[in-house]
Design a protein around this motif. Structure first.
Motif, mmCIF file in Angstrom:
data_model
loop_
_atom_site.group_PDB
_atom_site.id
_atom_site.type_symbol
_atom_site.label_atom_id
_atom_site.label_comp_id
_atom_site.label_asym_id
_atom_site.label_seq_id
_atom_site.Cartn_x
_atom_site.Cartn_y
_atom_site.Cartn_z
ATOM 1 N N UNK A 16 0.829 -1.206 0.000
ATOM 2 C CA UNK A 16 0.000 0.000 0.000
ATOM 3 C C UNK A 16 0.859 1.250 0.000
ATOM 4 N N UNK A 17 0.433 2.237 -0.805
ATOM 5 C CA UNK A 17 1.141 3.515 -0.814
ATOM 6 C C UNK A 17 0.914 4.247 0.495
ATOM 7 N N UNK A 18 1.971 4.877 0.983
ATOM 8 C CA UNK A 18 1.834 5.713 2.182
ATOM 9 C C UNK A 18 2.404 7.107 1.970
ATOM 10 N N UNK A 19 2.861 7.375 0.761
ATOM 11 C CA UNK A 19 3.218 8.738 0.386
ATOM 12 C C UNK A 19 2.417 9.086 -0.864
ATOM 13 N N UNK A 20 1.697 10.197 -0.791
ATOM 14 C CA UNK A 20 0.957 10.681 -1.960
ATOM 15 C C UNK A 20 1.661 11.926 -2.481
ATOM 16 N N UNK A 21 1.856 11.994 -3.772
ATOM 17 C CA UNK A 21 2.559 13.120 -4.387
ATOM 18 C C UNK A 21 1.649 13.741 -5.451
ATOM 19 N N UNK A 22 1.389 15.026 -5.295
ATOM 20 C CA UNK A 22 0.553 15.755 -6.243
ATOM 21 C C UNK A 22 1.470 16.505 -7.219
ATOM 22 N N UNK A 23 1.676 15.942 -8.378
ATOM 23 C CA UNK A 23 2.587 16.532 -9.377
ATOM 24 C C UNK A 23 2.172 17.960 -9.728
ATOM 25 N N UNK A 24 0.901 18.178 -9.800
ATOM 26 C CA UNK A 24 0.432 19.494 -10.237
ATOM 27 C C UNK A 24 0.710 20.571 -9.199
ATOM 28 N N UNK A 72 4.435 23.698 -0.658
ATOM 29 C CA UNK A 72 3.383 23.677 -1.683
ATOM 30 C C UNK A 72 2.322 22.622 -1.367
ATOM 31 N N UNK A 73 2.558 21.867 -0.320
ATOM 32 C CA UNK A 73 1.641 20.791 0.092
ATOM 33 C C UNK A 73 1.411 19.765 -1.021
ATOM 34 N N UNK A 74 2.484 19.488 -1.712
ATOM 35 C CA UNK A 74 2.405 18.504 -2.796
ATOM 36 C C UNK A 74 2.638 17.085 -2.292
ATOM 37 N N UNK A 75 3.144 16.969 -1.054
ATOM 38 C CA UNK A 75 3.464 15.651 -0.500
ATOM 39 C C UNK A 75 2.603 15.391 0.728
#
Ligand code: SF4
Ligand code: SF4
Length: 91
Positions: A16-24, A72-75
């Motif tokens: 399961x993923x536990x890091x989410x990364x918002x490229x935008x 930037x709250x991308x992570x």
């Protein structure tokens, strides 16, 4: 005394993923690259965007620094499910 770092921890990677990364949302500041002692973040060739290593589940030390430094709250970091991830055996 010589310290064998290889004996201090081990990993039990889950799926399961536990890091989410918002490229935008990423603005390419590279703070995550500088903060991650495990070398899991890198910048793309143009130096405009961060990239999360595909094998991060096997190497992440779960310090949460990447989440903390990303203005930037991308992570978004959250701990992996119980029984998976890094296991510190001493210290
Ligand atoms: S800290 Fe955030 S905004 Fe900066 S490069 Fe990393 S993901 Fe992108
Ligand atoms: S939680 Fe820590 S070790 Fe894991 S990717 Fe983020 S900075 Fe690197």
């Amino acid at each position: 005394m010589k310290l064998d770092l290889g004996t201090l921890n081990r990993w039990n990677p889950g799926d399961q993923d536990f890091i989410a990364f918002d490229h935008q949302a990423c603005v390419g500041c590279s703070a995550c690259v500088r903060a991650c002692v495990a070398g899991i973040w890198s910048m793309d060739k143009a130096g405009e965007q961060a990239s999360l290593a595909p094998d991060y589940r096997q190497r992440c030390l779960e310090c949460g620094a990447c989440d903390q430094v990303c203005e930037a709250r991308a992570i978004h970091f959250c701990y992996p499910p119980g029984g998976t991830g890094v296991i510190f055996e001493q210290g």
